[in-house]
Write a protein that holds these residues in place. Structure first.
Motif, PDB file in Angstrom:
ATOM      1  N   ASN A 198       6.034  -9.063 -16.399  1.00 30.49           N
ATOM      2  CA  ASN A 198       6.371  -7.656 -16.176  1.00 30.49           C
ATOM      3  C   ASN A 198       5.208  -6.901 -15.544  1.00 30.49           C
ATOM      4  O   ASN A 198       5.390  -6.094 -14.629  1.00 30.49           O
ATOM      5  N   TRP A 199       4.004  -7.157 -16.051  1.00 32.62           N
ATOM      6  CA  TRP A 199       2.821  -6.512 -15.485  1.00 32.62           C
ATOM      7  C   TRP A 199       2.672  -6.868 -14.014  1.00 32.62           C
ATOM      8  O   TRP A 199       2.418  -6.001 -13.165  1.00 32.62           O
ATOM      9  N   PHE A 200       2.847  -8.147 -13.698  1.00 32.97           N
ATOM     10  CA  PHE A 200       2.701  -8.618 -12.324  1.00 32.97           C
ATOM     11  C   PHE A 200       3.729  -7.955 -11.405  1.00 32.97           C
ATOM     12  O   PHE A 200       3.380  -7.417 -10.343  1.00 32.97           O
ATOM     13  N   VAL A 201       4.990  -7.963 -11.816  1.00 31.33           N
ATOM     14  CA  VAL A 201       6.055  -7.409 -10.975  1.00 31.33           C
ATOM     15  C   VAL A 201       5.894  -5.899 -10.815  1.00 31.33           C
ATOM     16  O   VAL A 201       6.095  -5.355  -9.724  1.00 31.33           O
ATOM     17  N   ASN A 202       5.529  -5.221 -11.895  1.00 29.40           N
ATOM     18  CA  ASN A 202       5.279  -3.773 -11.799  1.00 29.40           C
ATOM     19  C   ASN A 202       4.212  -3.457 -10.752  1.00 29.40           C
ATOM     20  O   ASN A 202       4.293  -2.442 -10.053  1.00 29.40           O
ATOM     21  N   ASN A 203       3.220  -4.318 -10.645  1.00 27.84           N
ATOM     22  CA  ASN A 203       2.082  -4.029  -9.782  1.00 27.84           C
ATOM     23  C   ASN A 203       2.236  -4.498  -8.342  1.00 27.84           C
ATOM     24  O   ASN A 203       1.419  -4.130  -7.488  1.00 27.84           O
ATOM     25  N   ILE A 204       3.254  -5.289  -8.050  1.00 26.12           N
ATOM     26  CA  ILE A 204       3.484  -5.658  -6.645  1.00 26.12           C
ATOM     27  C   ILE A 204       4.517  -4.747  -5.997  1.00 26.12           C
ATOM     28  O   ILE A 204       4.660  -4.737  -4.777  1.00 26.12           O
ATOM     29  N   GLU A 205       5.220  -3.969  -6.803  1.00 27.92           N
ATOM     30  CA  GLU A 205       6.250  -3.056  -6.271  1.00 27.92           C
ATOM     31  C   GLU A 205       5.588  -1.876  -5.583  1.00 27.92           C
ATOM     32  O   GLU A 205       4.596  -1.332  -6.073  1.00 27.92           O
ATOM     33  N   THR A 206       6.097  -1.495  -4.416  1.00 25.85           N
ATOM     34  CA  THR A 206       5.472  -0.427  -3.630  1.00 25.85           C
ATOM     35  C   THR A 206       6.345   0.825  -3.493  1.00 25.85           C
ATOM     36  O   THR A 206       5.831   1.903  -3.227  1.00 25.85           O
ATOM     37  N   ARG A 207       7.646   0.687  -3.667  1.00 26.64           N
ATOM     38  CA  ARG A 207       8.543   1.825  -3.420  1.00 26.64           C
ATOM     39  C   ARG A 207       8.274   2.972  -4.392  1.00 26.64           C
ATOM     40  O   ARG A 207       8.219   4.134  -4.024  1.00 26.64           O
ATOM     41  N   GLY A 208       8.138   2.667  -5.670  1.00 31.72           N
ATOM     42  CA  GLY A 208       7.915   3.707  -6.669  1.00 31.72           C
ATOM     43  C   GLY A 208       6.608   3.470  -7.392  1.00 31.72           C
ATOM     44  O   GLY A 208       6.590   3.217  -8.582  1.00 31.72           O
ATOM     45  N   LYS A 209       5.500   3.509  -6.649  1.00 30.54           N
ATOM     46  CA  LYS A 209       4.186   3.262  -7.256  1.00 30.54           C
ATOM     47  C   LYS A 209       4.004   4.122  -8.499  1.00 30.54           C
ATOM     48  O   LYS A 209       4.409   5.281  -8.539  1.00 30.54           O
ATOM     49  N   LYS A 210       3.385   3.525  -9.513  1.00 34.83           N
ATOM     50  CA  LYS A 210       3.142   4.138 -10.818  1.00 34.83           C
ATOM     51  C   LYS A 210       4.384   4.132 -11.703  1.00 34.83           C
ATOM     52  O   LYS A 210       4.321   4.473 -12.868  1.00 34.83           O
ATOM     53  N   GLN A 211       5.523   3.721 -11.138  1.00 37.75           N
ATOM     54  CA  GLN A 211       6.713   3.618 -11.973  1.00 37.75           C
ATOM     55  C   GLN A 211       6.689   2.274 -12.683  1.00 37.75           C
ATOM     56  O   GLN A 211       6.476   1.240 -12.057  1.00 37.75           O
ATOM     57  N   LYS A 212       6.901   2.288 -13.980  1.00 40.34           N
ATOM     58  CA  LYS A 212       6.872   1.050 -14.755  1.00 40.34           C
ATOM     59  C   LYS A 212       8.306   0.550 -14.935  1.00 40.34           C
ATOM     60  O   LYS A 212       9.069   1.071 -15.723  1.00 40.34           O
TER      61      LYS A 212
END
Length: 220
Positions: A198-212
């Motif tokens: 989850n941490w990894f996927v949250n941090n590679i996402e760019t569309r909604g940065k800072k969104q968990k």
């Protein structure tokens, strides 16, 4: 049940017996050290019987390898219904970890043991059909994520390699009993691995940065 049906049932049972015994020996003793006679001794049949079902131990290994990918595909049956490619990508990671934890012997044979690649090299073949199919599905999902803005515009093959390397690393640490350096309670292995994903996927996402998108350890 008729005579013919009984014969077919017995054939399937013996075939499964051979495959199960072979898997046990391959894992415990290594492919190179296992012989057809050794397999026959374990199931208490003659080597001739084993040869009636498989021409050699390479064919047994290939059958186990293919069965492993079939099992993994069963874990991915739910992917087609997920329209959002980013959520589908995350589910692919979850399914991968669930498969590996529930089938460590198959996982090792499919993704850690060098034997499948050695066999392909000896045959002069550069196609790893079951593995190539899984990589292609990952790559297609990555491309869709990039096109819809969930991931940075990078080489899809490079992104796919990075994602696969991450989940494979988690599984390899768990199977080779190195995860205990981070997780002391065995029943917490999978939850912690999922939290790491989850941490990894949250941090590679760019569309909604800072969104968990997915919960981390504190949220479990």
């Amino acid at each position: 049940m008729g005579i013919q049906e009984r014969k077919e049932k017995q054939k399937l049972e013996i075939r499964k017996l051979i495959l199960d015994a072979s898997m046990k020996l391959f894992v415990e003793e290594g492919f190179e050290n296992v012989t057809i006679r050794r397999i026959a001794d374990l199931i208490e049949y003659s080597p001739t019987t084993v040869y009636l079902y498989f021409k050699d131990k390479d064919e047994i290994f290939t059958s186990l390898h293919d069965i492993g990918f079939q099992k993994m595909q069963e874990f991915n049956r739910n992917l087609a219904s997920i329209q959002n490619p980013f959520l589908r990508l995350h589910k692919m990671g979850e399914n991968y970890l669930h498969f590996g934890m529930e089938n460590p012997e198959y996982y090792s044979l499919m993704f850690i043991d060098s034997e499948p690649m050695k066999k392909l090299a000896l045959e002069g073949c550069d196609e790893w059909k079951p593995g190539d199919g899984a990589i292609q599905r990952l790559k297609e999902t990555v491309i869709e994520c990039i096109e819809k803005g969930y991931l940075e515009k990078e080489d899809p093959l490079l992104v796919s390699l990075s994602i696969w390397s991450f989940v494979h690393g988690l599984m390899s640490l768990a199977i080779r009993e190195r995860m205990e350096k981070f997780v002391t309670q065995k029943e917490m292995l999978l939850p912690v691995m999922m939290s790491s994903l989850n941490w990894f996927v949250n941090n590679i996402e760019t569309r909604g940065k800072k969104q968990k998108y997915f919960p981390l350890g504190d949220d479990l």
